[in-house]
Enzyme design. Structure first.
Site, PDB file in Angstrom:
ATOM      1  N   ASP A 190      24.100  13.071 -21.809  1.00  0.00           N
ATOM      2  CA  ASP A 190      24.138  12.171 -22.964  1.00  0.00           C
ATOM      3  C   ASP A 190      24.085  10.708 -22.555  1.00  0.00           C
ATOM      4  OD1 ASP A 190      26.639  11.671 -21.974  1.00  0.00           O
ATOM      5  OD2 ASP A 190      27.742  12.532 -23.642  1.00  0.00           O
ATOM      6  N   ASP A 243      23.796  18.763 -18.146  1.00  0.00           N
ATOM      7  CA  ASP A 243      25.106  18.877 -18.775  1.00  0.00           C
ATOM      8  C   ASP A 243      25.021  20.007 -19.804  1.00  0.00           C
ATOM      9  OD1 ASP A 243      27.717  18.236 -19.459  1.00  0.00           O
ATOM     10  OD2 ASP A 243      27.080  16.847 -21.015  1.00  0.00           O
ATOM     11  N   ASP A 250      28.345  10.666 -18.297  1.00  0.00           N
ATOM     12  CA  ASP A 250      27.774  11.142 -17.037  1.00  0.00           C
ATOM     13  C   ASP A 250      27.068  10.033 -16.272  1.00  0.00           C
ATOM     14  OD1 ASP A 250      28.472  13.957 -17.351  1.00  0.00           O
ATOM     15  OD2 ASP A 250      27.062  13.921 -19.013  1.00  0.00           O
TER      16      ASP A 250
END
Length: 683
Positions: A577, A386, A581
């Site tokens: 995190d 990410d 996700d």
């Protein structure tokens, strides 16, 4: 041959005080749920390998209470007797009468082997004959029966010494990991009715104020009430750099206050602190077996009875084919076969190696939820990351202020004034950058235009601040350069006229570029997925040297990208995190969470937690996985190679009991030392 947290297969008890250890179920495939800002996510757990532990037992050597030399006085006395008798025989050619030798060696044998014999008898009463204690008892009693007294004692003495050293190694490994995280203070100073009272951390309630002096550890999670504080977080994150906190910032149990006396408002109970949960996670990690450990456990259960059968055949079968068959000679060969067959080196060193890998990772601020994930990390060839919070800091800052008339301060003042009425991260970045310029600014009614920005009256002027669509809505023309900007842009219009724009950007983490570079050096492909606009993602991708970067993605689009990579045969670690996700974390071979200290959800759902948010720790996690696997397979090759050679030599009458015991104990000790050195390595 290992601690109760280290999985092996031969037995459930220690020589000193063996008690059955309950087998632990592997709940690795149990779904986890978590929520964030009202959004619920269910994450499918990873099931790497077979985790059915119903029939696996721990080979518990206790916690080291008898591993000191004082607890081994009988064994040491037996060693001295053996050394004296061998010196008399081979040094001075003095050999006592057979009865005297039997009495002396018999006493030495009982001193060294009493506990082994007792355990062998207990197991035999339960019809459990295929274990190392029964094996050693049969081999040594057999040696006595054919008059090989010194060899029988030597087998038991060196076997017991090997057990002792293994106890020490396991106890040290357990203590080293516990010391990493079990840093909770026994008492805490709580402020009650204006007075400081010293109590146990478990007696402090949520909302109470605690006082932490310079040099003391914070006992509970809380918010800093004092204006500022500086903390050492190395015990949890592996980083020695002090961490500065301001009033209202989160402070976690285990942090060490470095400067002045501070006050902290408790936000969670002692049992619910991040430190408590992390400690439990690391301790429980050893219960999750790797595929290699599971294989060795099953292998040893089949291997031991087969070896017993082969030893019997070595003694009995030659009777049918050898002309001058001598029972004592073939019995001796069978005993050599039994001694060398003991799978000690395998069942101790392999779980100890994984235990060492988990300990090394903990020292570096990386928490593995099981040794199975150490194995998974060795297969990773693609790391998907990410952007925000993983490769960037997740903290927006103003980059440029561009105006039509050149008065940057005025544009910034008016924009900050209207943005001060919003809690959006971009608005916060603008107001922080502006500082205290709003003291004499008159702010009228401010209205939010959903998805576009803000409209308001500032010092009697009509101000618009937002994205390009906001200006389009009010038919205000603007410079073409605005649309070409790669960073996030706040476009400003004053009294219906375009006045300029402010660019906002997230900052790269200091080690992000180096982390990507090292991944490439390890032949690992890097992919970045983000919900940010493609222009921003492209810019970050170029700065970092990312192989592929995709922007404008919703969570379902990220899943599609990862599925595409998996269809190409990629073994994927996803780093994020651990909250928004979750679907991608479930899909990846290994889910790695950034910021485990700041998020409950990451600790619950991720396979691996990086505690200090540093992307470089991704590389470290992969290195630790590979290092652990190398050590484990070195031990397997060493143990099996030596055993096969000596087994063949023993069956052929070449190897003696002396060589068998030296090979068995020596290989076990070498394998243990090889496994223990993982914890001492620097990456």
């Amino acid at each position: 041959m290992a601690s109760k947290n280290i999985d092996t297969c031969c037995d459930t008890t220690t020589i000193a005080d063996r008690k059955p250890a309950a087998a632990q179920k592997e709940n690795n495939s149990k779904p986890h749920t978590h929520s964030h800002e009202g959004h619920s996510h269910e994450t499918k757990g990873h099931n790497h390998g077979d985790h059915d532990h119903d029939h696996d037992h721990d080979h518990d050597h206790g916690d080291g209470e008898n591993s000191g030399w004082r607890g081994q006085i009988p064994l040491l006395a037996s060693l001295v007797i053996l050394a004296v008798m061998l010196t008399l025989e081979y040094g001075f050619k003095i050999v006592p009468a057979n009865l005297i030798s039997l009495l002396i060696f018999g006493a030495a044998y009982l001193l060294a082997g009493y506990n082994v014999l007792k355990l062998a008898f207990r197991k035999a009463m339960r019809l459990d004959f295929f274990n190392e204690f029964f094996l050693m008892s049969v081999a040594t009693i057999g040696a006595f029966s054919i008059g090989s007294y010194s060899e029988g004692v030597a087998v038991m003495v060196f076997y017991s010494i090997g057990e002792w050293f293994q106890d020490v190694a396991v106890s040290n490994a357990k203590r080293s990991i516990k010391a990493l995280l079990d840093i909770r203070p026994d008492t805490v100073d709580v402020i009650r009715d204006g007075k400081i009272t010293t109590v146990k951390p478990a007696d402090v309630e949520i909302g109470e104020l605690i006082q932490v002096k310079a040099g003391e550890k914070v006992a509970l999670d809380g918010e800093l009430v004092s204006d500022k504080g500086t903390f050492n977080t190395s015990a949890m994150t592996g980083e020695s750099k002090p961490d500065s906190k301001a009033k209202g910032d989160r402070v976690l149990a285990g942090m060490i206050n470095l400067n002045t006396v501070i006050e902290v408002k408790v936000v969670s109970l002692f049992k619910d602190s991040k430190l408590n949960r992390i400690l439990e996670m690391v301790q429980d990690a050893t219960a999750r077996k790797s595929k290699t450990q599971l294989f060795i456990s099953r292998f040893a259960k089949v291997y031991t009875p087969i070896v017993f059968a082969l030893a019997v055949l070595v003694v009995a079968l030659p009777y049918l084919f050898v002309t001058n068959y001598v029972f004592a000679e073939w019995l001796y060969r069978g005993l050599v076969f039994l001694v060398i067959s003991c799978p000690c080196a395998l069942v101790v060193s392999i779980p100890l190696g994984y235990f060492g890998g988990i300990g090394l990772a903990s020292k570096n601020g990386i928490l593995f939820k099981g040794s199975n994930f150490l194995d998974v990390m060795t297969t990773i060839n693609t790391v998907v990351m990410d952007k925000t919070g993983t490769l960037t800091k997740g903290v927006f800052k103003v980059q440029r202020v561009v105006t039509v008339n050149g008065d940057e301060k005025e544009l910034l003042r008016l924009t900050a004034a209207i943005e001060s009425k919003s809690t959006h991260p971009i608005a916060t970045a603008v107001t922080l950058h502006a500082g205290d310029v709003l003291q004499n600014t008159k702010i009228g009614e401010v209205e939010e235009v959903p998805g576009k920005g803000l409209k308001g009256l500032i010092d009697g002027k009509q101000v618009l601040a937002g994205n390009i669509r906001l200006l389009d809505q009010f038919n205000i023309t603007y410079a073409e350069e605005v649309a070409k900007e790669e960073d996030t842009v706040v476009v400003v219009a004053i009294d219906g006229v375009y006045a300029g724009f402010i660019t906002i950007a997230d900052e790269l983490k200091e080690d992000a570029i180096q982390a990507v570079k090292e991944m490439h050096e390890m032949k690992i492909q890097t992919v970045m997925l983000s919900g940010d606009k493609q222009a921003v993602v492209n810019k970050i991708g170029r700065l970092l040297g990312i192989d592929r970067a995709f922007g404008d993605l919703l969570p379902e689009n990220k899943v599609e990208k990862v599925e595409e990579l998996k269809q190409q045969g990629k073994h994927i670690a996803f780093v994020g995190d651990g909250i928004n996700d979750a679907p991608v974390v479930a899909l990846a071979d290994a889910g790695i969470a950034m910021g485990g200290l700041g998020s409950d959800a990451t600790i619950e759902t991720a396979d691996i937690v990086i505690q200090n948010d540093m992307p470089s720790k991704i590389v470290t996690a992969i290195k630790i996985g590979r290092l652990t696997k190398n050590i484990v397979w070195q031990n397997i090759a060493l143990a099996m190679g030596v055993k096969v050679i000596v087994l063949i030599l023993g069956a052929g009458g070449v190897a003696t009991l002396w060589e068998a015991v030296i090979a068995d104990v020596g290989v076990a000790l070498l394998a243990i030392l090889n496994a223990v050195r993982i914890q001492k390595m620097k990456l």
